[in-house]
Motif scaffolding. Structure first.
Motif, PDB file in Angstrom:
ATOM      1  N   PHE A  70      52.652  35.766  22.021  1.00 12.78           N
ATOM      2  CA  PHE A  70      51.995  34.525  22.125  1.00 12.78           C
ATOM      3  C   PHE A  70      51.724  33.383  21.481  1.00 12.78           C
ATOM      4  O   PHE A  70      51.414  32.832  21.333  1.00 12.78           O
ATOM      5  N   PHE A  71      53.079  33.723  20.381  1.00 12.95           N
ATOM      6  CA  PHE A  71      53.131  32.455  19.513  1.00 12.95           C
ATOM      7  C   PHE A  71      53.255  30.952  19.698  1.00 12.95           C
ATOM      8  O   PHE A  71      54.710  30.647  21.177  1.00 12.95           O
ATOM      9  N   GLY A  72      52.681  30.310  19.801  1.00 17.73           N
ATOM     10  CA  GLY A  72      52.824  28.900  19.909  1.00 17.73           C
ATOM     11  C   GLY A  72      52.163  28.804  21.566  1.00 17.73           C
ATOM     12  O   GLY A  72      52.273  27.565  22.210  1.00 17.73           O
ATOM     13  N   VAL A  73      52.075  29.733  22.308  1.00 22.59           N
ATOM     14  CA  VAL A  73      51.254  29.534  23.389  1.00 22.59           C
ATOM     15  C   VAL A  73      49.920  28.574  23.477  1.00 22.59           C
ATOM     16  O   VAL A  73      48.951  28.806  22.702  1.00 22.59           O
ATOM     17  N   GLU A  74      50.193  27.308  24.267  1.00 23.23           N
ATOM     18  CA  GLU A  74      48.844  26.398  23.663  1.00 23.23           C
ATOM     19  C   GLU A  74      47.570  27.357  24.266  1.00 23.23           C
ATOM     20  O   GLU A  74      47.597  27.579  26.300  1.00 23.23           O
ATOM     21  N   GLY A  75      46.874  26.676  23.845  1.00 23.68           N
ATOM     22  CA  GLY A  75      45.236  27.424  24.543  1.00 23.68           C
ATOM     23  C   GLY A  75      44.579  28.892  24.129  1.00 23.68           C
ATOM     24  O   GLY A  75      43.616  29.323  24.729  1.00 23.68           O
ATOM     25  N   VAL A  76      46.133  29.627  23.837  1.00 26.12           N
ATOM     26  CA  VAL A  76      45.322  30.855  23.489  1.00 26.12           C
ATOM     27  C   VAL A  76      45.345  31.155  21.424  1.00 26.12           C
ATOM     28  O   VAL A  76      45.899  30.544  21.085  1.00 26.12           O
ATOM     29  N   GLU A  77      44.274  31.052  21.069  1.00 22.68           N
ATOM     30  CA  GLU A  77      44.403  33.001  19.763  1.00 22.68           C
ATOM     31  C   GLU A  77      44.589  34.193  19.760  1.00 22.68           C
ATOM     32  O   GLU A  77      43.814  34.414  20.495  1.00 22.68           O
ATOM     33  N   VAL A  78      45.448  34.423  18.611  1.00 25.81           N
ATOM     34  CA  VAL A  78      45.717  35.574  18.679  1.00 25.81           C
ATOM     35  C   VAL A  78      44.615  36.677  17.983  1.00 25.81           C
ATOM     36  O   VAL A  78      45.088  36.300  16.315  1.00 25.81           O
ATOM     37  N   VAL A  79      43.614  37.469  17.639  1.00 28.67           N
ATOM     38  CA  VAL A  79      43.444  38.236  17.151  1.00 28.67           C
ATOM     39  C   VAL A  79      43.999  39.654  16.866  1.00 28.67           C
ATOM     40  O   VAL A  79      44.253  40.053  18.006  1.00 28.67           O
ATOM     41  N   ILE A  80      44.815  39.957  15.782  1.00 24.88           N
ATOM     42  CA  ILE A  80      45.003  41.419  15.981  1.00 24.88           C
ATOM     43  C   ILE A  80      44.627  42.159  14.783  1.00 24.88           C
ATOM     44  O   ILE A  80      44.607  42.150  13.465  1.00 24.88           O
ATOM     45  N   LEU A  81      44.407  43.682  14.955  1.00 23.85           N
ATOM     46  CA  LEU A  81      43.451  44.693  14.059  1.00 23.85           C
ATOM     47  C   LEU A  81      44.782  45.884  14.235  1.00 23.85           C
ATOM     48  O   LEU A  81      45.264  46.144  15.379  1.00 23.85           O
ATOM     49  N   TYR A  82      44.962  45.605  13.151  1.00 23.28           N
ATOM     50  CA  TYR A  82      46.322  47.334  12.744  1.00 23.28           C
ATOM     51  C   TYR A  82      45.275  48.125  11.634  1.00 23.28           C
ATOM     52  O   TYR A  82      45.268  47.582  10.489  1.00 23.28           O
ATOM     53  N   PRO A  83      45.388  49.629  11.662  1.00 31.76           N
ATOM     54  CA  PRO A  83      45.280  50.747  10.752  1.00 31.76           C
ATOM     55  C   PRO A  83      45.988  50.376   8.839  1.00 31.76           C
ATOM     56  O   PRO A  83      47.199  50.248   9.013  1.00 31.76           O
ATOM     57  N   LYS A  84      45.079  49.931   8.325  1.00 34.32           N
ATOM     58  CA  LYS A  84      45.600  49.955   6.831  1.00 34.32           C
ATOM     59  C   LYS A  84      46.534  51.173   6.264  1.00 34.32           C
ATOM     60  O   LYS A  84      46.266  52.122   6.265  1.00 34.32           O
ATOM     61  N   GLY A  85      48.165  50.926   6.160  1.00 34.71           N
ATOM     62  CA  GLY A  85      49.061  52.203   5.392  1.00 34.71           C
ATOM     63  C   GLY A  85      49.108  52.492   6.609  1.00 34.71           C
ATOM     64  O   GLY A  85      49.721  54.110   6.561  1.00 34.71           O
ATOM     65  N   LYS A  86      49.101  52.473   8.041  1.00 35.62           N
ATOM     66  CA  LYS A  86      49.962  53.342   9.487  1.00 35.62           C
ATOM     67  C   LYS A  86      50.513  52.766   9.788  1.00 35.62           C
ATOM     68  O   LYS A  86      50.536  53.168  11.040  1.00 35.62           O
ATOM     69  N   VAL A  87      50.985  51.472   9.532  1.00 34.41           N
ATOM     70  CA  VAL A  87      52.466  50.858  10.190  1.00 34.41           C
ATOM     71  C   VAL A  87      53.474  50.798   9.509  1.00 34.41           C
ATOM     72  O   VAL A  87      53.143  51.037   8.091  1.00 34.41           O
ATOM     73  N   SER A  88      54.778  50.974   9.869  1.00 28.15           N
ATOM     74  CA  SER A  88      55.986  50.598   9.078  1.00 28.15           C
ATOM     75  C   SER A  88      55.851  49.052   8.246  1.00 28.15           C
ATOM     76  O   SER A  88      55.176  48.133   8.772  1.00 28.15           O
ATOM     77  N   GLU A  89      55.989  49.278   7.306  1.00 26.69           N
ATOM     78  CA  GLU A  89      56.539  47.797   6.732  1.00 26.69           C
ATOM     79  C   GLU A  89      56.947  46.833   7.603  1.00 26.69           C
ATOM     80  O   GLU A  89      56.672  45.669   7.386  1.00 26.69           O
ATOM     81  N   ILE A  90      58.112  47.155   8.412  1.00 27.70           N
ATOM     82  CA  ILE A  90      58.724  45.865   9.270  1.00 27.70           C
ATOM     83  C   ILE A  90      56.826  45.937  10.661  1.00 27.70           C
ATOM     84  O   ILE A  90      57.485  44.769  11.114  1.00 27.70           O
TER      85      ILE A  90
END
Length: 431
Positions: A148-168
């Motif tokens: 979705f990066f740069g898609v016109e007219g779309v804003e993205v909000v992502i929720l992720y759990p602290k400390g529970k996803v890898s660094e990458i």
């Protein structure tokens, strides 16, 4: 094609409405009103068609004329701009590699397809800016951010759990900036998903900004995942019965494969493999379906205690428990078993799995053990091992070649906002 809510307390909607809304007003997941069948002509000519041709024929009935044929063809071609190779690793066991896309995970397919569909709808409707709100346990966030990066007219909000996803994984969803915003939640993936669902039902937020979801609860994220099952069956080109073993968290991936089977794709059986979050395997082995709080494991994308898409799987089999269990088997494995499988397969075949693929492999081996009929088993390797350097067996980390884009990504600064409650999320969405 119309889409109904599986809670059956909301009216049917078009494909466009289902994509834009994400979740039905009655909190139900959208589901196609009927399941179209693959044509006899397509099935008889299956091995001679490209992945793109198979995908276009499979998805078109679900969309109808809501996206013009030429534009839909472009969307499919852009979605499937990378391969899905099937490689044999043992006798009667092959792997379907789904990590050759831009974010090195299977979710690139659904995210790219949905982003392009939503972009088309925004172009043609002149609607105000729409917010894509998504929870991630690992790979979804990166795929959505990239798609979705740069898609016109779309804003993205992502929720992720602290400390529970890898660094990458965290870098992939926090380094874009622009129209992508990352929220680090002090909690589990289930907490993130619950906040997203609550926001979709909050009239105060919806009055201010139109929202949709890019989780697999959205039909445009869920259904295109059938594309790589079509590709795999074409590549197998075998008269043997094909069994797919799918590492599963929110169950959208395996549900898409089952959808393709209901359409006529010749798949013999499905296996779900998971970690300590074994709600579905327990149910399939004779227990009741009882969601539980999620448990953190090294296969973090499957740390889901209340899988949203399981109701779609039940719907595919007409809510017939016995019929579903005849099509689906389930197994769970702990972290140590997962790491041992990674080590053993590398020692024997020099094939390097990541934790999710390793669970798919273990589940397939468990299913095949003692099976009397001849089948060809395929397990899904859903992400590149480089995304899990922090949990892979230490002696194998040096064997993992780090792709150039990942080396560049690691150097980028993260942009994230910490939140701890739904009130925090609501405040941000209303700002």
């Amino acid at each position: 094609m119309n889409y109904i809510s599986l809670n059956k307390k909301a009216g049917a909607v078009s494909f466009r409405e289902a994509v834009v809304r994400g979740l039905a007003p009655d909190k139900g997941l959208y589901y196609p009103e009927n399941i179209p069948m693959l044509s006899e002509e397509l099935l008889s000519n299956f091995n001679n068609l490209s992945d793109q041709e198979l995908a276009l024929n499979a998805i078109r009935p679900f969309i109808g004329d809501e996206i013009p044929a030429t534009r839909l063809s472009t969307i499919v071609n852009e979605t499937l701009s990378f391969p899905f190779p099937v490689k044999q690793v043992e006798e009667a066991i092959s792997v379907l590699e789904l990590y050759h896309g831009p974010t090195l995970a299977f979710k690139d397919v659904g995210a790219r397809f949905m982003a392009r569909c939503l972009g088309f709808f925004n172009e043609t409707s002149g609607d105000e800016k729409i917010t894509v709100l998504v929870a991630t346990s690992g790979d979804t966030g990166g795929a959505v951010a990239d798609g979705f990066f740069g898609v016109e007219g779309v804003e993205v909000v992502i929720l992720y759990p602290k400390g529970k996803v890898s660094e990458i994984q965290e870098k992939q969803l926090t380094t874009h900036g622009g129209n992508i915003r990352a929220l680090e939640v002090d909690g589990t993936f289930d907490d993130c998903q619950a906040m997203v669902k609550q926001a979709f039902l909050d009239a105060e937020i919806l009055e201010k900004r139109p929202m949709t979801s890019a989780n697999s609860i959205n039909v445009a994220r869920w259904m295109p995942q059938m594309f790589y099952y079509l590709s795999a069956v074409r590549q197998m080109g075998s008269s043997d019965k094909i069994v797919f073993s799918v590492p599963s968290g929110n169950y959208g991936n395996i549900c898409a494969g089952m959808l393709a089977t209901k359409m006529g794709l010749p798949i013999h059986h499905f296996i779900t493999g998971t970690n300590a979050n074994k709600v579905v395997p327990d149910y399939l082995s004779g227990g009741i379906y009882y969601p539980k709080p999620s448990v953190a494991t090294i296969s973090n994308a499957m740390d889901v205690g209340d899988p949203s898409n399981f109701i779609r799987i039940r719907a595919l089999y007409d809510f017939d428990e016995d019929l579903l269990k005849s099509w689906m088997s389930g197994y769970s494995f702990n972290d140590e078993q997962t790491l041992q499988a990674i080590r053993k397969l590398y020692e024997a075949e020099e094939y390097l799995m990541e934790p999710h693929g390793a669970i798919g492999y273990l589940a397939l081996k468990s299913f095949l053990n003692g099976l009397k009929e001849t089948v060809q088993g395929v397990f899904l390797e859903t992400a590149h091992p480089v995304k899990f350097l922090d949990v892979m067996p230490k002696e194998l980390v040096e064997k993992i070649e780090i792709p150039a884009p990942i080396k560049q990504l690691i150097q980028k600064p993260a942009h994230k906002t910490g939140i701890s409650s739904y009130a925090d999320l609501k405040s941000i969405l209303l700002d």
